[in-house]
Structures are given as C-alpha cells and as structure tokens.
Design a protein around this motif. Sequence first.
Motif, short mmCIF file in Angstrom:
data_model
loop_
_atom_site.label_atom_id
_atom_site.label_comp_id
_atom_site.label_asym_id
_atom_site.label_seq_id
_atom_site.Cartn_x
_atom_site.Cartn_y
_atom_site.Cartn_z
N MET A 167 32.72 5.43 -32.87
CA MET A 167 31.28 5.20 -33.05
C MET A 167 30.83 4.01 -32.21
SD MET A 167 28.47 6.25 -34.38
CE MET A 167 28.63 7.15 -35.94
N LEU A 190 24.38 2.36 -38.39
CA LEU A 190 25.46 3.32 -38.15
C LEU A 190 26.81 2.74 -38.57
CD1 LEU A 190 24.64 5.13 -34.78
CD2 LEU A 190 24.57 6.03 -37.10
N ALA A 243 22.44 6.62 -41.49
CA ALA A 243 22.53 7.28 -40.19
C ALA A 243 21.18 7.85 -39.77
CB ALA A 243 23.59 8.38 -40.23
N HIS A 278 18.55 6.81 -36.49
CA HIS A 278 18.04 7.74 -35.48
C HIS A 278 16.53 7.86 -35.50
CE1 HIS A 278 21.82 9.06 -33.73
NE2 HIS A 278 22.33 9.03 -34.95
N GLN A 305 20.00 14.03 -30.38
CA GLN A 305 20.75 13.01 -31.10
C GLN A 305 20.93 13.35 -32.58
OE1 GLN A 305 17.46 10.23 -30.07
NE2 GLN A 305 18.01 9.22 -32.00
N PHE A 316 24.31 15.65 -35.07
CA PHE A 316 25.30 15.23 -36.07
C PHE A 316 25.04 15.82 -37.45
CE2 PHE A 316 21.96 12.12 -36.76
CZ PHE A 316 22.01 11.86 -38.12
N VAL A 323 31.14 11.56 -36.37
CA VAL A 323 31.11 10.61 -35.26
C VAL A 323 31.14 11.34 -33.92
CG1 VAL A 323 32.38 8.74 -34.12
CG2 VAL A 323 32.13 8.74 -36.61
N HIS A 368 27.88 12.70 -33.00
CA HIS A 368 27.01 11.64 -32.47
C HIS A 368 27.23 11.49 -30.97
CE1 HIS A 368 25.91 10.13 -36.49
NE2 HIS A 368 24.97 9.45 -35.86
N TRP A 415 24.53 12.16 -27.82
CA TRP A 415 24.15 11.17 -26.81
C TRP A 415 24.49 11.63 -25.41
CZ3 TRP A 415 26.22 7.35 -30.82
CH2 TRP A 415 25.15 6.78 -31.53
#
Length: 298
Positions: free
Chosen positions: A25, A180, A235, A239, A248, A251, A288, A291, A295
Amino acid sequence: MSTWNAWVHAARLRTLPLALSCVLMGGFLAYADGRVDGIAFMLAIVTTVLLQVLSNFANDYGDYASGVDLSGRVGPVRALQGGHLTMSQMRSALFTTSLLAFISGLSLLLVADIPTGGLITLLMVGLLAIIAAITYTIGKRPYGYIGLGDLSVFIFFGLAGVLGSHYVINGTFDAQNILLAASCGFFSVGVLNLNNIRDLEADKVHHKNTLPVWLGRKKAVIYHIVLLTSGWMTALGYHFLNYTSWHQFIFVLALPFFVFNVQRLISQKQDSIDPLLKQLALSTLLFVLLHGLGWVIA
C-alpha cells in the motif's frame, strides 16, 4: 517433520500476505504520487517479512513458555508445541532474525533519500517494531496478554507500515495517507481478532487476556464487524477526498470477500474459525492489489 520443514512451519508463511499488504500500500501510494525508489521498496519488503517472521517465532516461543500452547489450543500445532524445535533453537532464531531485521532496516534507511530527522525517527520506529514483535508474548508481562495486541498491530501493520513505507520509497509525507494506513491497520487487527476468538477458551484458562477474553465471543464478533467496517469507511473516505478517476474505486471488488468473512464468523463454531484468518489476510492483500491496479489504470 524435517528441521527445514519445522522452521518453515514456525515462520507461518500464511501470515506474510498480511504483512506485505502495508508495504505494498505504501508503494502504491508512492506510485500514485509519481516517485518510487525501487531499491528502497525491495528493502522495505525484506524488512517487513523479517519482522513478521520474528513476530511469529516470538509468538511460538512465548505462548509455549507460558503454557498457552500446552493444552486447549484450537489452531494448528506450532513448532515448539509439537516438539519439532527446541526452546534453545528458537532463542537462537529470535536473536538471528532480530539481527537480520535490524541490518535490513538500517540498509533501507541508508539508501532512502530522506533528511536526517526523518532517518532518526524511522530508526526509532524500526527498533520499536523489533521490541514489539518480541515482547508481544515474551517477558514477565507481555502486552499481548493484557489486551494491547490490537493497538500494536494497528500501529505497526497500519500506520507505521504504510506511512513509513511510503516515506522511505517516495521521500514525502501526506497526512491524508493516514486514512489508507488506518484501513490496513483495521483489517490487520481483524485477523488478530479472529485468532483471539479462535483461541478464546484456551487463552481464558491461561490468563491470556485478549480483547475477546474480556468482551466474550458475541461482543468480539461485533468488534470484528466494527473493525472491517472502519477499514472500508476510511478507505472510501480517502478516495472521496482524493478523487481523480472512477478507476481508483476498483478496490470495491474486494468487498464481497470481507462480507463473506463476517457471515462465516457469525455462523461458524469455535473450532472452525481458523480458515477465516487466511481468508481475511488474502482478502486484505487483494484489497491492496486492486488499489494498485486502479492507480496504474488511472
């Protein structure tokens, strides 16, 4: 069981996905910020793995020495408990792994592009992580036996793990990343809570006063739900505050696995909880990794 297999068993490789989650992460956050020091990233992974193995060795040693593993334990038979390793061998392993973790962590700090003040701070955090790994179940009054294990896991597998990794990999600090980091911390505490619910009766007999021992099983299940919910809320909060693209939010595909974990915990008997530890650890790793994928795509 051969000596090699005994050490692999004692290292508890199934716990590594959870340990790696916080470093990954931190690395993904560094990627999102546009700068990743590859060497620092690899050293962060090595250091984290060593700290996790150290913690597992110490837990094996401490619970055996205190008698917790000698009767009533529900989970897998441990190395000392099963007679596969001796106390002397485990003490040597604790010293060696502590030394390797210190060397790896120091190497990480030396290659990282951070100011002297940050280096000293992270060195202190690293030393505290080693001490925390050992004293969780070892000593005259191990903190894992008085209900403080949850706080330690939240700090080292959440806040310190994610923020520290991001700092050494990227060289910057962003306060919003705390959200996060907290998310990873909540999920990590969730794994510990499952472990403690599984061992509740044995821990009660041996005066290992974990939170489930204090709360009782029903309230410990509620606590588990609060932990996983908090992980998802922090989380999502991150975001929404840092929205750039819908990618994004990929997740959220991991959410059903967390719901499954709660549902099975509610319905499972005490001796059927152990598989849920691995399931939640892997779900956290998936959370994770998704995520990172989000990105990368964005």
